[in-house]
Design a protein around this motif. Structure first.
Motif, PDB file in Angstrom:
ATOM      1  N   UNK A  20       0.825  -1.213   0.000  1.00  0.00           N
ATOM      2  CA  UNK A  20       0.000   0.000   0.000  1.00  0.00           C
ATOM      3  C   UNK A  20       0.854   1.256   0.000  1.00  0.00           C
ATOM      4  N   UNK A  21       1.927   1.249   0.780  1.00  0.00           N
ATOM      5  CA  UNK A  21       2.871   2.369   0.827  1.00  0.00           C
ATOM      6  C   UNK A  21       4.278   1.793   0.881  1.00  0.00           C
ATOM      7  N   UNK A  22       5.256   2.661   0.822  1.00  0.00           N
ATOM      8  CA  UNK A  22       6.636   2.184   0.917  1.00  0.00           C
ATOM      9  C   UNK A  22       6.900   1.509   2.257  1.00  0.00           C
ATOM     10  N   UNK A  23       6.151   1.909   3.274  1.00  0.00           N
ATOM     11  CA  UNK A  23       6.406   1.394   4.622  1.00  0.00           C
ATOM     12  C   UNK A  23       5.411   0.326   5.075  1.00  0.00           C
ATOM     13  N   UNK A  24       4.350   0.105   4.300  1.00  0.00           N
ATOM     14  CA  UNK A  24       3.312  -0.809   4.796  1.00  0.00           C
ATOM     15  C   UNK A  24       2.817  -1.742   3.707  1.00  0.00           C
ATOM     16  N   UNK A  25       2.835  -3.043   4.009  1.00  0.00           N
ATOM     17  CA  UNK A  25       2.290  -4.065   3.123  1.00  0.00           C
ATOM     18  C   UNK A  25       1.097  -4.723   3.803  1.00  0.00           C
ATOM     19  N   UNK A  26      -0.028  -4.746   3.112  1.00  0.00           N
ATOM     20  CA  UNK A  26      -1.222  -5.405   3.640  1.00  0.00           C
ATOM     21  C   UNK A  26      -1.194  -6.878   3.254  1.00  0.00           C
ATOM     22  N   UNK A  27      -1.415  -7.745   4.211  1.00  0.00           N
ATOM     23  CA  UNK A  27      -1.373  -9.181   3.961  1.00  0.00           C
ATOM     24  C   UNK A  27      -2.750  -9.694   3.529  1.00  0.00           C
ATOM     25  N   UNK A  28      -2.742 -10.823   2.829  1.00  0.00           N
ATOM     26  CA  UNK A  28      -3.981 -11.524   2.516  1.00  0.00           C
ATOM     27  C   UNK A  28      -4.329 -12.396   3.731  1.00  0.00           C
ATOM     28  N   UNK A  29      -5.422 -12.054   4.409  1.00  0.00           N
ATOM     29  CA  UNK A  29      -5.739 -12.712   5.671  1.00  0.00           C
ATOM     30  C   UNK A  29      -6.589 -13.964   5.486  1.00  0.00           C
ATOM     31  N   UNK A  30      -7.533 -13.932   4.568  1.00  0.00           N
ATOM     32  CA  UNK A  30      -8.419 -15.078   4.364  1.00  0.00           C
ATOM     33  C   UNK A  30      -9.095 -14.956   3.012  1.00  0.00           C
ATOM     34  N   UNK A  31      -9.757 -16.031   2.614  1.00  0.00           N
ATOM     35  CA  UNK A  31     -10.465 -16.028   1.343  1.00  0.00           C
ATOM     36  C   UNK A  31     -11.929 -16.378   1.570  1.00  0.00           C
ATOM     37  N   UNK A  32     -12.803 -15.610   0.966  1.00  0.00           N
ATOM     38  CA  UNK A  32     -14.239 -15.901   0.986  1.00  0.00           C
ATOM     39  C   UNK A  32     -14.666 -16.304  -0.412  1.00  0.00           C
ATOM     40  N   UNK A  33     -15.451 -17.352  -0.538  1.00  0.00           N
ATOM     41  CA  UNK A  33     -15.898 -17.797  -1.854  1.00  0.00           C
ATOM     42  C   UNK A  33     -17.383 -18.147  -1.791  1.00  0.00           C
ATOM     43  N   UNK A  34     -18.071 -17.918  -2.897  1.00  0.00           N
ATOM     44  CA  UNK A  34     -19.491 -18.242  -2.953  1.00  0.00           C
ATOM     45  C   UNK A  34     -19.914 -18.450  -4.396  1.00  0.00           C
ATOM     46  N   UNK A  35     -21.012 -19.161  -4.571  1.00  0.00           N
ATOM     47  CA  UNK A  35     -21.610 -19.392  -5.878  1.00  0.00           C
ATOM     48  C   UNK A  35     -22.895 -18.577  -5.965  1.00  0.00           C
ATOM     49  N   UNK A  44     -24.968 -22.477 -10.861  1.00  0.00           N
ATOM     50  CA  UNK A  44     -24.276 -21.207 -10.606  1.00  0.00           C
ATOM     51  C   UNK A  44     -24.240 -20.303 -11.838  1.00  0.00           C
ATOM     52  N   UNK A  45     -24.570 -19.049 -11.634  1.00  0.00           N
ATOM     53  CA  UNK A  45     -24.400 -18.041 -12.684  1.00  0.00           C
ATOM     54  C   UNK A  45     -22.986 -17.482 -12.651  1.00  0.00           C
ATOM     55  N   UNK A  46     -22.362 -17.560 -11.485  1.00  0.00           N
ATOM     56  CA  UNK A  46     -21.001 -17.047 -11.334  1.00  0.00           C
ATOM     57  C   UNK A  46     -20.375 -17.635 -10.084  1.00  0.00           C
ATOM     58  N   UNK A  47     -19.057 -17.746 -10.123  1.00  0.00           N
ATOM     59  CA  UNK A  47     -18.269 -18.153  -8.960  1.00  0.00           C
ATOM     60  C   UNK A  47     -17.457 -16.940  -8.510  1.00  0.00           C
ATOM     61  N   UNK A  48     -17.605 -16.574  -7.254  1.00  0.00           N
ATOM     62  CA  UNK A  48     -16.977 -15.351  -6.750  1.00  0.00           C
ATOM     63  C   UNK A  48     -15.993 -15.682  -5.641  1.00  0.00           C
ATOM     64  N   UNK A  49     -14.836 -15.048  -5.687  1.00  0.00           N
ATOM     65  CA  UNK A  49     -13.902 -15.165  -4.559  1.00  0.00           C
ATOM     66  C   UNK A  49     -13.417 -13.767  -4.159  1.00  0.00           C
ATOM     67  N   UNK A  50     -13.234 -13.598  -2.863  1.00  0.00           N
ATOM     68  CA  UNK A  50     -12.716 -12.353  -2.290  1.00  0.00           C
ATOM     69  C   UNK A  50     -11.512 -12.668  -1.423  1.00  0.00           C
ATOM     70  N   UNK A  51     -10.461 -11.915  -1.572  1.00  0.00           N
ATOM     71  CA  UNK A  51      -9.291 -12.042  -0.704  1.00  0.00           C
ATOM     72  C   UNK A  51      -9.378 -10.937   0.345  1.00  0.00           C
ATOM     73  N   UNK A  52      -9.685 -11.324   1.578  1.00  0.00           N
ATOM     74  CA  UNK A  52      -9.828 -10.315   2.634  1.00  0.00           C
ATOM     75  C   UNK A  52      -8.464  -9.860   3.124  1.00  0.00           C
ATOM     76  N   UNK A  53      -8.341  -8.575   3.270  1.00  0.00           N
ATOM     77  CA  UNK A  53      -7.120  -7.930   3.748  1.00  0.00           C
ATOM     78  C   UNK A  53      -7.493  -7.053   4.946  1.00  0.00           C
ATOM     79  N   UNK A  54      -6.561  -6.330   5.527  1.00  0.00           N
ATOM     80  CA  UNK A  54      -6.945  -5.406   6.610  1.00  0.00           C
ATOM     81  C   UNK A  54      -7.805  -4.233   6.134  1.00  0.00           C
ATOM     82  N   UNK A  55      -8.049  -4.118   4.827  1.00  0.00           N
ATOM     83  CA  UNK A  55      -8.816  -2.997   4.275  1.00  0.00           C
ATOM     84  C   UNK A  55      -8.280  -1.685   4.832  1.00  0.00           C
TER      85      UNK A  55
END
Length: 497
Positions: free
Chosen positions: A240-255, A264-275
Motif C-alpha cells: 500500500x505504501x513504501x512502509x506498509x504491506x497489507x497481507x492476505x488474511x483469508x479467502x471468501x468464496x461463494x456461488x 451457478x451463474x457465477x463463482x466469486x472469490x474475495x481475498x480479505x485484507x486489513x482494508x
C-alpha cells in the motif's frame, strides 16, 4: 423486397477503428482466440509466444494450437461477423475481434496450418486500403475483397501446427503502448488467461475453487523469449505504501445462483485484507473484477457502480467468474449486454459490495480509534515524564498525573474492544491514584532551576504549569526544555562576561 438491403463498406471502419480505443485490447482478442483454439482440442496446456520489435514497429503473436487448414482459413479469416464459435463454450463469439489490429496498424497477417502435409496459408488485411474513400461507395463484401489477400507459402521453416498474427507498421499514436514491453506484460497479466502467481498465498485455494465451478483454463504466455512466463499480478502481499504491506488474511468464496435454477451463474472469490485504504492502481489487483472464460471483462471499475461509495471498490481484491452463457459481454467487452440474467447477477453483487463497504468502514473506524489510543498513550508517557521532571510544583505535577490517569482509564475501554493490552508501564503508573503524591519528586528542582532563588524557581514552575494547561504534554515538555536551555545559555553567557 423491391431492393436488396446493402451493408456499406464503411461498416469495416466502424468495427475496427470505431470499436476500440485502447491499443492493448488486441492482445486480449488474439490471446482469447488462441485459448479457444487450444481448448478446442481438449488440451489443458497451451503456449503463446509474443515478439515485439520496436525498431520495425511490428509484433507477432504465435500459438501452438491446432491451426487451420487452407479451407478453414478462407472460411474463418475472411468473413466478418460470421463466427462458428459456440458461445456456451468459447470465449469469442462475434467474429470481429481478429480485426482489432487494423485500428492500430497498417497491416495484419494471419498465418497458419493444421498439419505438416499442407502448405502454410496467409490471409492479410490492409488498414490503408480500408481507409480508402472509395470503399464508402461499395458494399461490405466488395470492401472485404479489396482489403484482403490470400496466399500459400511453401518455403521457410514453420511449425507443424500453429496460428500466428503479425501486426505490421504500428501507428504512431499506438506505438507507445503496443511496443512497450512493460505495458504489454502488465496488461496480459491483468486481463488474459494466464496462471496465478506462485507467490500469491491464496493461489491454490483460488485455483481449486475455480477448477470445480468455473472455467479456469490458462495459457503459458511468454514475451520475447523470456524463460519466465507471464503470471497474474497477485503477489505475496499488497504494497500500500513504501512502509506498509497489507497481507492476505483469508479467502471468501461463494456461488451466485442463476435466475431460473440453482445452477451457478457465477463463482466469486474475495481475498480479505486489513482494508487499510485504497490499493494502488499500478499493482493491477484492486477492485471486484469480472472474468468470462478466465478473461477479464471491463476494467477494475466494472462493478464500481454497485457500490454506494465507489471508492471502496478500490479497497478490495476479488473476482467474479461468470458461468451463465446468457450473461454476454458486449461488443467492446467493457461490460455486459442488458437483460434479466445480468440484473439478477447485479442484485447479488450489490449485496457483496455492501458487505465489502461495511468491512472498509469498520476497518477505517478501527484504525481511527487505534490512532487515538496510541496518541493518548504517547501523551500519558509524556505526562509521566513531565510530572517527575521537577519542572512543576508538586500540586501541579499531581494534577497532570490525575488528568493523565483519567485519560488512560477512558482509553483502556477502547483498547479492550480492540483487543490490545495497555502498556505495562502505564498500567502500573496509573492504576492507583493514591500513589501519585508519593511518586512525585522532591522539592529540589532539576538542572536549570537549581541555581535560582527558591521564590524565582517557584514562580517559573508556576509559569510552566500554565504552559502545560495550554498544550499537550509532549509539546509542553519540549517547550519547557527549550526555555530552560535558553536560560542556561544566557546564564553561561553572563558568567563569561
Amino acid at each position: 423486397m423491391p431492393n436488396e438491403p446493402i451493408v456499406g463498406g464503411d461498416i469495416l471502419r466502424l468495427i475496427t477503428a470505431g470499436m476500440y480505443d485502447n491499443p492493448l485490447v488486441l492482445f486480449r482478442e488474439y490471446i482469447q482466440n488462441a485459448a479457444d483454439s487450444v481448448a478446442s482440442r481438449s488440451q489443458r496446456l497451451g503456449s503463446v509466444q509474443i515478439d515485439i520489435d520496436p525498431l520495425d514497429g511490428c509484433l507477432t503473436i504465435t500459438d501452438d494450437g491446432p491451426g487451420l487448414s487452407h479451407d478453414e482459413a478462407l472460411r474463418r479469416l475472411v468473413p466478418i461477423g460470421n463466427s462458428s464459435k459456440d458461445p456456451t463454450i468459447d470465449r469469442g463469439l462475434r467474429g470481429i475481434g481478429r480485426l482489432s489490429g487494423l485500428a492500430f496498424a497498417e497491416r495484419i497477417h494471419f498465418t497458419t496450418r493444421s498439419s505438416s502435409a499442407e502448405p502454410v496459408t496467409r490471409v492479410s488485411w490492409s488498414s490503408r486500403t480500408l481507409r480508402d474513400p472509395r470503399l464508402q461507395r461499395v458494399d461490405a463484401a466488395a470492401a472485404i475483397q479489396e482489403c484482403t489477400t490470400v496466399q500459400s507459402i511453401t518455403d521457410g521453416e514453420w511449425p507443424e501446427q500453429f496460428f500466428q498474427v503479425a501486426v505490421e507498421q504500428v501507428t504512431r499514436h499506438a506505438a507507445s503502448t503496443l511496443l512497450n514491453r512493460d505495458a504489454v506484460r502488465q496488461y496480459i497479466a491483468e486481463v488474459c488467461p494466464v496462471p496465478l502467481s506462485s507467490s500469491f498465498p491464496l493461489a491454490s485455494e483460488v485455483t481449486n475453487f475455480l477448477t470445480q465451478h468455473a472455467e479456469h483454463f490458462a495459457l503459458r504466455v511468454s514475451l520475447d523469449g523470456e524463460e519466465t512466463a507471464i503470471e497474474r499480478p497477485f503477489g505475496e502481499a499488497i504494497q500500500l505504501t513504501d512502509a506498509y504491506s497489507a497481507t492476505y488474511e483469508s479467502m471468501e468464496k461463494c456461488l451466485i445462483p442463476r435466475l431460473d435454477n440453482d445452477e451457478p451463474a457465477a463463482a466469486l472469490w474475495l481475498a480479505h485484507t486489513p482494508y487499510a485504504g485504497s490499493i494502488p492502481r499500478r499493482l493491477g489487483v484492486r477492485g471486484l473484477r469480472a472474468r468470462v472464460g478466465n478473461i477479464q471483462v471491463g476494467s477494475e471499475d466494472v462493478f464500481s457502480h454497485l457500490f454506494h461509495e465507489t471508492r471502496f471498490n478500490g479497497w478490495c481484491v476479488g473476482e467474479v467468474h461468470i458461468t451463465d452463457s446468457r450473461i454476454v459481454p458486449n461488443g467492446r467487452r467493457d461490460y455486459f449486454e442488458a437483460g434479466p440474467h445480468l440484473r439478477h447477477l447485479e442484485n447479488h453483487l450489490g449485496a457483496v459490495a455492501h458487505e465489502i463497504s461495511t468491512r472498509c468502514r469498520s476497518a477505517s473506524s478501527h484504525r481511527n480509534r487505534l490512532r487515538q489510543a496510541e496518541a493518548t498513550i504517547r501523551q500519558a508517557h509524556s505526562a509521566h515524564e513531565l510530572a517527575r521532571s521537577g519542572y512543576l510544583l508538586p500540586e501541579d505535577a499531581a494534577a497532570v498525573l490525575r488528568c493523565s490517569s483519567q485519560q488512560i482509564a477512558t482509553i483502556k475501554d477502547t483498547l479492550d474492544e480492540l483487543q490490545i493490552a495497555l502498556p505495562a508501564s502505564l498500567a502500573g503508573e496509573h492504576s492507583d491514584l493514591s500513589d501519585v503524591e508519593r511518586a512525585l519528586p522532591d522539592a529540589i528542582g532539576p538542572v536549570g532551576l537549581d541555581g535560582l532563588p527558591p521564590g524565582s524557581a517557584a514562580t517559573l514552575k508556576s509559569a510552566f504549569a500554565a504552559i502545560v494547561d495550554a498544550m499537550p504534554a509532549d509539546s509542553a515538555l519540549l517547550m519547557i526544555q527549550a526555555i530552560l536551555s535558553r536560560l542556561s545559555d544566557r546564564a553561561a553567557s553572563v558568567d563569561r562576561a
